[in-house]
Design an enzyme around this catalytic site. Sequence first.
Site, PDB file in Angstrom:
ATOM      1  N   ASP A  93      42.794 167.946  72.106  1.00  0.00           N
ATOM      2  CA  ASP A  93      43.838 168.070  73.234  1.00  0.00           C
ATOM      3  C   ASP A  93      43.492 168.929  74.767  1.00  0.00           C
ATOM      4  O   ASP A  93      43.606 169.905  74.852  1.00  0.00           O
ATOM      5  CB  ASP A  93      45.286 168.548  73.070  1.00  0.00           C
ATOM      6  CG  ASP A  93      45.598 167.350  71.392  1.00  0.00           C
ATOM      7  OD1 ASP A  93      45.185 166.951  70.740  1.00  0.00           O
ATOM      8  OD2 ASP A  93      46.831 166.658  72.256  1.00  0.00           O
ATOM      9  N   LYS A 158      47.937 162.317  77.484  1.00  0.00           N
ATOM     10  CA  LYS A 158      49.041 162.801  76.528  1.00  0.00           C
ATOM     11  C   LYS A 158      49.635 163.239  78.183  1.00  0.00           C
ATOM     12  O   LYS A 158      49.427 164.382  79.530  1.00  0.00           O
ATOM     13  CB  LYS A 158      48.277 164.069  76.140  1.00  0.00           C
ATOM     14  CG  LYS A 158      49.254 165.106  75.775  1.00  0.00           C
ATOM     15  CD  LYS A 158      49.242 165.867  74.876  1.00  0.00           C
ATOM     16  CE  LYS A 158      49.657 167.208  74.648  1.00  0.00           C
ATOM     17  NZ  LYS A 158      49.008 168.082  73.667  1.00  0.00           N
ATOM     18  N   LYS A 197      50.275 159.395  74.360  1.00  0.00           N
ATOM     19  CA  LYS A 197      51.070 160.810  73.395  1.00  0.00           C
ATOM     20  C   LYS A 197      51.741 161.608  74.392  1.00  0.00           C
ATOM     21  O   LYS A 197      51.873 161.639  75.293  1.00  0.00           O
ATOM     22  CB  LYS A 197      49.607 161.518  73.242  1.00  0.00           C
ATOM     23  CG  LYS A 197      50.413 162.556  72.218  1.00  0.00           C
ATOM     24  CD  LYS A 197      49.280 163.818  71.997  1.00  0.00           C
ATOM     25  CE  LYS A 197      50.518 165.065  71.050  1.00  0.00           C
ATOM     26  NZ  LYS A 197      50.045 165.963  70.375  1.00  0.00           N
TER      27      LYS A 197
END
Length: 237
Positions: A93, A158, A197
């Site tokens: 991430d 995300k 996400k």
Amino acid sequence: MITVEQLAKMIDHSILHPTLTDEDMKRECAIAAKYNVASVCVKPYAVKQVVQLLENSEVLVGCVVGFPAGNSAIEVKVFETEKACSEGAAEIDMVINIGKALQGDWAYIEREIAAVTEACHKNKAIVKVIFETDYVSREEDIIQLCKICTKVGADYVKTSTGFGFVKGEDGRYSYRGATIKNLELMQKNIGPMVKLKAAGGVRTLDGLLAVREAGCSRCGATATVSILEEAKKRYKE
């Protein structure tokens, strides 16, 4: 009807607060294994330890890169990625360079995301690109980031780190994290191979269901126990 198991496999259990100790790490990994979530998301130094803690489970190990402010040089983010992957991380991430996005230096942002994406895919890991939407809040910037992520082959977009604190007029710092409006905007502007996400502020079962409805297949969470225990009650499993 959705099942508790399906909801659990949406969750990336976040173990990222700077105060967490190794004992905290063990406890949180035990929670992740008990509920069989999709992954844990940990700090770079913890990858090797967490891989060992979860070796007898189905829970994947993810690692943050350039976290939480995104300020590292591209080469440093690539190095962090390669080191995490070499120690067993299956997911990365990464936080974008927020200042570069705000000034519209899209060439830099594309180089950065492409470099980390290439390093991930070379190591058979997936990459989730964190926009930090509390800071990068203009729709046109979010759309541009979605287009770049699609172009370079990132696996996920995300929303947030959970640490993107904005100073209010009263002098207090707070963040909103994932919003349905931003998630729907991102979902609309990513290509068919890119997933979504949510992260930041999703602390309830209804919150998890709402981001799922908005198109998310993953959600970062620290409130994993309360979310999934409520799901067990609601769905009587």
